[in-house]
Write a protein that holds these residues in place. Structure first.
Motif, PDB file in Angstrom:
ATOM      1  N   TYR A 161     -12.486   1.414  12.774  1.00 44.98           N
ATOM      2  CA  TYR A 161     -11.401   0.572  12.281  1.00 44.98           C
ATOM      3  C   TYR A 161     -11.604  -0.857  12.764  1.00 44.98           C
ATOM      4  N   THR A 202      -9.112   8.396  12.553  1.00 47.03           N
ATOM      5  CA  THR A 202     -10.235   7.577  12.108  1.00 47.03           C
ATOM      6  C   THR A 202     -11.159   7.318  13.295  1.00 47.03           C
ATOM      7  N   LEU A 243      -9.347  -4.054  14.048  1.00 41.18           N
ATOM      8  CA  LEU A 243      -8.020  -4.375  14.552  1.00 41.18           C
ATOM      9  C   LEU A 243      -8.013  -5.810  15.057  1.00 41.18           C
ATOM     10  N   LEU A 254      -3.389   5.964  10.559  1.00 43.16           N
ATOM     11  CA  LEU A 254      -4.695   6.516  10.909  1.00 43.16           C
ATOM     12  C   LEU A 254      -5.011   6.269  12.374  1.00 43.16           C
ATOM     13  N   LEU A 255      -4.654   5.078  12.857  1.00 41.12           N
ATOM     14  CA  LEU A 255      -4.883   4.752  14.266  1.00 41.12           C
ATOM     15  C   LEU A 255      -3.955   5.543  15.175  1.00 41.12           C
ATOM     16  N   GLN A 262      -0.870   2.144   5.457  1.00 38.47           N
ATOM     17  CA  GLN A 262      -1.911   3.132   5.332  1.00 38.47           C
ATOM     18  C   GLN A 262      -2.842   3.123   6.545  1.00 38.47           C
ATOM     19  N   HIS A 263      -3.153   1.941   7.032  1.00 37.66           N
ATOM     20  CA  HIS A 263      -4.139   1.801   8.097  1.00 37.66           C
ATOM     21  C   HIS A 263      -3.585   2.238   9.453  1.00 37.66           C
TER      22      HIS A 263
END
Length: 120
Positions: A14, A11, A16, A5-6, A1-2
């Motif tokens: 975030y 987004t 990372l 987005l990147l 999911q994350h």
């Protein structure tokens, strides 16, 4: 999911985790600072792009003059910090617990090496 987005630039905020296996700033610059492209900037989700800085980053791979290369690295870091491209929110701390009768060297890569293990 994350990660989608990147990679899709969907987004603005975030977290990372990033490790540098080479311990060389070039690795960070190639992935996180250079503008997005086919070969560089694959993890740069900040939308930061500076053509002059990109050229300097690419030149690090072939620069054999250590003094000049170190000067370029310092100049790139100065821009990264001045522009506040990334804001460090968390620094992973290495926590190792050992008994008094067991010892080992703590490696910078956070991997225990059996060859350094001491049993007393």
């Amino acid at each position: 999911q994350h990660f989608p987005l990147l990679s899709n630039l969907e987004t603005d905020f975030y977290m990372l985790g990033w490790g540098v296996p080479t311990y060389d700033s070039e690795y960070i610059f190639n992935f996180l600072v250079h503008g997005r492209g086919d070969k560089y900037g694959s993890w740069n989700a900040t939308r930061f792009n500076n053509d002059a800085l990109n050229d300097k980053i690419v030149s690090l791979a072939s620069n054999t003059d250590l003094e000049a290369r170190n000067a370029d690295i310092a100049a790139i870091w100065e821009v990264v910090q001045d522009e506040a491209i990334y804001i460090p929110l968390h620094h992973q701390v290495l926590n190792w617990g050992l008994k008094e009768s067991v010892g080992t060297a703590v490696d910078p890569d956070d991997s225990p090496k059996v060859k350094y293990l001491e049993m007393n």
